[in-house]
Design an enzyme around this catalytic site. Sequence first.
Site, PDB file in Angstrom:
ATOM      1  CB  THR A  29       2.206  -0.776  -6.002  1.00 40.23           C
ATOM      2  OG1 THR A  29       1.825   0.223  -6.320  1.00 40.23           O
ATOM      3  CG2 THR A  29       2.057  -1.583  -7.334  1.00 40.23           C
ATOM      4  CE  LYS A  33      -5.055   4.265   7.209  1.00 44.28           C
ATOM      5  NZ  LYS A  33      -4.667   3.564   8.542  1.00 44.28           N
TER       6      LYS A  33
END
Lengths: 164, 328
Positions: B83, B212
Amino acid sequence: MKLEMKDSPGQLVSALQPISEVGGNIIAVIHQRDLSSREDTLGVQIVLEIAESRLTDLVSMIKERGVNILRIGKDRLLYKQTVIMIGHLMHTDLSDTVDRIDCTGFAEVTALDLAMPAINEPSSARLTIKSVSKKDMDAALDILRDVAKTKKLLIIEPLEGELV
Amino acid sequence: MTVKVAVLGLGSVGKGVLEMIARKDLDIIVTGVADSKSGLIDPSGLDIDAVLTAKKTGRCGDTSISANEVVSRADYDVLVEVTPTDAGSGEPAHSYMKMAIERGKHIVTSNKGPISLHLKELKDLANEKGVLVRYEATVGGAIPIMHTLGNGLAGNKFVALYGVLNGTCNYILTRMAAEGLTYDQALAEARELGYAEADPTYDVKGIDAAIKLVILANTIWNNGASLDRVDITGIDRLTNDALRLAEEKDCTIRLIAEAFPERGVLRVSPRIIRKDHPLVFEGTLNAITLETDMAGEITLIGKGAGSIETASAIIGDILFISSHVRCN
């Protein structure tokens, strides 16, 4: 520095030995026979790091061993780093920014390339900074980072561990 | 052995995963899907082409079946959670994942939000329930960085990490350097080509790369890294003059994410970098350089985004699970 010595066995070693005795660090030894020189002498160039206060001692120790010193070239600032600054460099007193490094005594801005586009647009500059040691370079960059923060300049540094 | 998956989210990544499962003979069946408005459940395996066709009209299935229901009721081995990311709360993905783990289901996700915020909690819960949480697709797109860290380089000590973790920024910097474009011109071009979002803030301010970096740091060092501890500078103030000044020294400028655990450094910033450095390449690619004690320096380069590229990472995780643990 450039040394001249007799071309006989053991001469080079006896010329180098005092360097470690005074705590110096040999970076390079360049050794070549110069055809124009006297036949029994040998020219050697030694690049070394040494505390300035020990230089006189070193010179006399080498001379005691019968080695002739032809020339001593001093370059205090062995470390070089390039950074790029972006922002309103002129409005924030570029010469003051440079002075903050120069006044340390251990680092200097040795080159500056400036690009100024239209008025009121941010300008960009490439600074070459030289320093006595890596530690001094880190200290100089810390100063520059502080200055950049107060003057709202963006500093772009090289990738860590890379000398540019 | 056939592995049963439920797919949450049918955006570009979810559709890519379904397409590849349908097209390739991977021994994966889809027993549940859900988008934001509807869902479908079929324990014997859904007709993927029918789901993808229905999705073209806006909804993948039945509006009476919610994502919540798919997670809690469907019969699956692996929840594929793809999602949209909410970097602030990680919700609702975080809750779906916990719910699935509580049911003894494995998790495969591309969702950076919950992984950057709750990795330790999710892993602890998964350990307790004897399942796996895999998130290869959260960092570096198709690059198998997590497999490399966890398997190929297992046993190494990681001393430092450098990465180009945002393809949008790399594209913009490449174009500024190559064509002398201004930042605004290069950004406009990246938008036209679909490399930058309408709101590019997350990319150009370095936040995406920092998220990240947090995921990588927590994976490697388990050091409780979080976004607010990353020193972040974006590329939005760069001038084409700055790139030219770097070029004159055979260098360029790239947005580099760096981690030096011994000094506690986590940083994303534009850096001057030699043009022959392995982290200098053109376009939207991503790359990660690892400094290790045994393997030395290793750089992985590959496509950092894209529907099928991300599907590659997700499918790699699903198949890792099906080959390493017994699915019910």
